[in-house]
Design an enzyme around this catalytic site. Structure first.
Site, PDB file in Angstrom:
ATOM      1  N   ARG A 438      -5.597-104.548   8.599  1.00  0.00           N
ATOM      2  CA  ARG A 438      -5.244-103.147   9.207  1.00  0.00           C
ATOM      3  C   ARG A 438      -4.898-103.211  10.410  1.00  0.00           C
ATOM      4  NH1 ARG A 438      -8.583 -97.532   9.801  1.00  0.00           N
ATOM      5  NH2 ARG A 438      -7.174 -96.070   8.506  1.00  0.00           N
ATOM      6  N   TRP A 472     -19.644 -93.939  12.582  1.00  0.00           N
ATOM      7  CA  TRP A 472     -19.345 -95.222  12.918  1.00  0.00           C
ATOM      8  C   TRP A 472     -18.699 -95.851  11.846  1.00  0.00           C
ATOM      9  CZ3 TRP A 472     -22.685 -97.999  16.889  1.00  0.00           C
ATOM     10  CH2 TRP A 472     -22.470 -99.431  16.930  1.00  0.00           C
ATOM     11  N   ASP A 473     -17.642 -96.231  11.764  1.00  0.00           N
ATOM     12  CA  ASP A 473     -16.693 -96.872  10.793  1.00  0.00           C
ATOM     13  C   ASP A 473     -16.564 -98.340  11.287  1.00  0.00           C
ATOM     14  OD1 ASP A 473     -14.989 -97.345   8.695  1.00  0.00           O
ATOM     15  OD2 ASP A 473     -13.673 -95.646   9.276  1.00  0.00           O
ATOM     16  N   CYS A 521     -20.251 -96.080   8.236  1.00  0.00           N
ATOM     17  CA  CYS A 521     -19.254 -96.235   7.383  1.00  0.00           C
ATOM     18  C   CYS A 521     -18.592 -97.500   7.433  1.00  0.00           C
ATOM     19  CB  CYS A 521     -18.287 -95.021   7.838  1.00  0.00           C
ATOM     20  SG  CYS A 521     -16.534 -95.070   7.012  1.00  0.00           S
ATOM     21  N   ASP A 543     -14.458 -94.634   0.020  1.00  0.00           N
ATOM     22  CA  ASP A 543     -13.110 -93.866   0.490  1.00  0.00           C
ATOM     23  C   ASP A 543     -12.798 -93.058  -0.732  1.00  0.00           C
ATOM     24  OD1 ASP A 543     -13.065 -94.111   3.038  1.00  0.00           O
ATOM     25  OD2 ASP A 543     -11.629 -95.876   3.131  1.00  0.00           O
TER      26      ASP A 543
HETATM   27  C1  DGJ Z   1     -12.112 -95.476   6.490  1.00  0.00           C
HETATM   28  C2  DGJ Z   1     -13.169 -94.451   6.227  1.00  0.00           C
HETATM   29  O1  DGJ Z   1     -13.800 -94.786   5.251  1.00  0.00           O
HETATM   30  C3  DGJ Z   1     -12.353 -93.102   6.310  1.00  0.00           C
HETATM   31  O2  DGJ Z   1     -13.313 -92.127   5.891  1.00  0.00           O
HETATM   32  C4  DGJ Z   1     -11.839 -93.022   7.667  1.00  0.00           C
HETATM   33  O3  DGJ Z   1     -12.705 -92.613   8.552  1.00  0.00           O
HETATM   34  C5  DGJ Z   1     -10.785 -93.882   7.916  1.00  0.00           C
HETATM   35  N1  DGJ Z   1     -11.392 -95.288   7.921  1.00  0.00           N
HETATM   36  C6  DGJ Z   1     -10.258 -93.587   9.197  1.00  0.00           C
HETATM   37  O4  DGJ Z   1      -9.282 -94.720   9.914  1.00  0.00           O
END
Ligand code: DGJ
Length: 725
Positions: A438, A472-473, A521, A543
């Site tokens: 990504r 927090w991703d 997340c 997602d």
């Molecule tokens: C992955 C997350 O799971 C999504 O909900 C979203 O926040 C995207 N990243 C954003 O880049």
């Protein structure tokens, strides 16, 4: 209750309906005797008598493989998978740990950094520490067993201390090991991929090894660090199930090794793949915790124990016991393309519907108009948000909504100011290509200067907006796992140092912002584990927001994790991941079965749908305490039946909710089966759909809502409330 029988040298961990028993053999080796249903005195005598008959391994004809071992070592004549593997300074790998002493303490010791479930002595929690020593090398092994009688849970972990003169290397360290006696064992695992996490799979265990693991630096979309071993046939209400859940978010391993005699060895802990930890004299290394649940009465009882344990011991902080706000997230509504006014427009409509929190997702910082840039530059993009984060947050709050923000701390885009300034801060191996995923690289979270920087810049952003919530991703697995900070002999420590660094930063931000609700997340649910739950009391489940796929994901996730922690949002149709068009009611009922929210542009919805949506939101507010803190029962499985149903029941069993989803019609000519409710009080009468029915009857004979007697419309679904008279 934990007891030690000095005469027989056995430890007995008793907990309502299960017993865990192991003994110290004359040789000082620990032998596992029982993990299963509670032992009566008579059964206990039987187990002990059988143990006495086990041949002593000192006899040179007898292999240790004949023994059920508590924490098996490597290098002698037990050639099954060892629980741990060490390399000493002289290059040898044989270990010989003998029992030295034990200690039983009320509550639980403070283990220091990293996830650790709470163990309150007021709730009669006790911890047994068993110490073993390898005299030749001066190594001390400490095995910890924390017994939680209230929830019926056993937590194990292991620590190694180097009291010798030389440094040595840990090549493998399990948290728990089991030698399950001969029987018909099966394995339930929760595997999948991005946007289809935690799909439930069952297989028999026979001779050979199954490795469930992650080598990705995150617990992974591919396999969840939770699994269940079954003995014989197991249903929701019947049969013997052994649950294992690791409290780790990095590289983990559960291996299930069927032996030639039909027994099964289980080791659960850190992954030994590409792992080596140098332990200098005086140092200690700890495995993660393994949360173990045994049930003699099927999956449902096992899951209820996990749910109660997670809610009361794993979750921490201000939000642990608080009802979670209904949020709206702009990700699927706008992706990267938004301006101040767009967010405000969504917020306005959302506020009018009764939503409680507006979350600004990815794209608010640097020059992030797509996913190729700006991670690491945590300052607001004033082209999108000219009034700044603070300005937007103020206007959102003026609408009586709370304000939340998305961050992805562990990443850096090669196109960013941070990368220009610190190209060496990402994981990398000199001279090797840095492979993006990504379009992003992974910051080396093991390095204190990286964490200090992140703490400062993220704190500034969160303060500016005075956020109430943070998502927090973490959107990629680790690669080129190397750095120049550690010597060659310690390069295999980097995965673990990374993880401990992540936990440290999570902890610091939690302490700095104690009132803020954090949601974990990882590209959806690639870090859905007990480790993260120690810091983030809810996690974005997947997602994939498709109402049909979510039935499968949420159903299987509930085997370990309670609905309270599962982020579940209504999104638009056609669904962005599957293109499926599913009626709003169905999408709403699926989302209402978890930690409910929205993820669509409500400002563009037709009036009629908005009205319906407002109704769902009001309903969720009403049922929220029951969904978030009640007992959850799976009734019918999407994996096995045309219909899916589940229930929530309050503690007093005076109120319940029944959710029903007809996934596809029953085969022509089939008599539509009733739904057998569970968890009700058999002696009480309940009002449901206008009728008054006995709890006993609802559970024994089952019941069918009117709409489900003959289902004609696709996506028929319903929510039915039960109340005692
Ligand atoms: C992955 C997350 O799971 C999504 O909900 C979203 O926040 C995207 N990243 C954003 O880049």
């Amino acid at each position: 209750m934990i007891t030690f029988d000095h005469g027989k040298k056995t430890f007995h961990l008793q907990c309502g309906d299960f017993s865990y028993l192991f003994g110290v053999a004359a040789t000082g080796d620990l032998q596992q005797l029982h993990w299963g249903a509670a032992l009566s005195d008579k059964d206990l005598q039987k187990v002990l008598a059988a143990w006495e008959k086990v041949p002593v391994e000192d006899d040179h004809h007898i292999s240790l493989e004949k023994h059920r071992r508590e924490y098996p070592d490597f290098g002698h004549n037990d050639l099954r998978a060892p629980a741990f593997h060490l390399q000493h300074a002289d290059g040898s790998r044989v270990s010989e740990f003998k029992f030295i002493s034990h200690e039983i303490v009320p509550g639980k010791p403070a283990f220091g950094p990293g996830p650790s479930a709470e163990g309150r002595k007021e709730e009669d929690v006790e911890t047994l520490k068993v110490t073993l020593r390898d005299a030749l090398k001066g190594l001390v092994l400490e095995l910890y067993y924390t017994l939680h009688p209230k929830e019926g849970v056993l937590v194990r972990r292991a620590g190694l201390r180097n009291e010798g003169k030389d440094p040595m290397d840990i090549l493998k360290l399990s948290s728990a090991s089991l030698d399950l006696p001969t029987g018909e064992h099966g394995l339930v695992s929760f595997t999948g991929r991005w946007a289809m996490e935690r799909q439930m799979r069952t297989r028999p265990l026979y001779q050979g090894t199954v490795r469930l693991e992650s080598r990705r630096g995150i617990s992974s979309h591919e396999t969840n660090p939770f699994a269940v071993v079954t003995l014989g046939s197991v249903t929701e209400e019947k049969g013997e199930a052994f649950g294992l859940a690791l409290a780790t978010s990095g590289n983990w391993l559960m291996e299930f090794q069927g032996h030639s005699d039909g027994s099964v060895r289980v080791n659960a802990g850190l992954n030994d793949f590409d792992f080596q930890w140098c332990l200098a004299p005086g140092e200690t290394f700890l495995s993660p915790e393994c949360v173990m649940v045994h049930s003699s009465s099927g999956f449902s009882d096992m899951s209820l124990r996990y749910h109660r344990f997670i809610r009361s011991n794993v979750l921490k902080g201000a939000w642990k016991t608080k009802e979670r706000p209904i949020l709206i997230n702009n990700w699927e509504a706008t992706y990267f393309k938004f301006k101040h006014e767009d967010i405000l427009r969504i917020a306005k409509t959302a506020a009018s519907l009764g939503v409680e929190l507006m979350v600004l997702d990815d794209g608010w910082f640097g020059k992030r108009d797509d996913d190729t840039t700006s991670l690491g530059d945590w300052t607001v993009d004033s082209a999108k948000l000219p009034k700044g984060l603070g300005g937007l947050a103020d206007e959102v709050r003026a609408l009586r909504l709370k304000f939340g923000l998305w961050i992805e701390p562990e990443m850096v885009s090669p196109k960013s100011q941070l990368y220009e300034r610190h190209p060496d801060w990402c994981l990398h191996v000199p001279g090797r290509t840095r492979k993006g995923a990504r379009s992003q690289l992974v910051l080396d979270m093991g390095r204190p200067e990286v964490r200090d920087h992140l703490f400062e810049v993220l704190s500034a952003a969160l303060e500016e907006a005075m956020v109430d919530y943070v998502k927090w991703d973490m959107n990629r697995s680790l690669s080129e796992v190397g750095n120049e900070a550690l010597p060659p002999g310690q390069q295999r420590e980097i995965y673990h140092r990374y993880l401990m660094g992540v936990y440290e930063l999570m902890d610091r931000l939690n302490k700095r912002f104690p009132e803020v609700l954090f949601e974990g997340c990882s590209g959806g649910g690639a870090r859905f584990d007990l480790g993260v739950l120690n810091y983030h009391p809810q996690i974005w489940t997947s997602d994939n927001t498709d109402g049909l796929d979510r039935l499968f994901i949420q159903y299987a996730t509930s085997f370990c994790y309670p609905p309270l922690v599962m982020g579940a949002h209504i999104s638009t149709v056609p669904n962005h991941q599957t293109k499926r068009v599913i009626p709003l009611k169905w999408r709403a009922l699926v989302a209402m079965s978890g930690n409910f929210g929205l993820e669509l542009d409500v400002s563009k919805m037709p009036e009629k749908e908005l009205k319906e949506l407002a109704g769902h939101i009001a309903l969720y507010k009403d049922i929220r305490p029951l969904v978030q803190f009640g007992d959850f029962y799976r009734l019918e499985s999407p994996y096995a039946s045309e219909r899916t149903s589940w229930m929530f029941v309050n503690e007093k069993r005076t109120e319940a909710l029944l959710f029903v989803f007809q996934v596809k019609p029953f085969k022509k000519g089939t008599k539509v089966p009733t739904i057998h409710l569970r968890g009700l009080d058999p002696s009480k009468k309940y009002r449901i759909e206008g009728a008054e029915l006995a709890g006993k009857k609802l559970m024994k004979e089952g019941w069918l809502p009117k709409d489900f007697k003959t289902v004609k419309k696709p996506y028929t679904c319903g929510l039915y409330r039960l109340r005692t008279l």
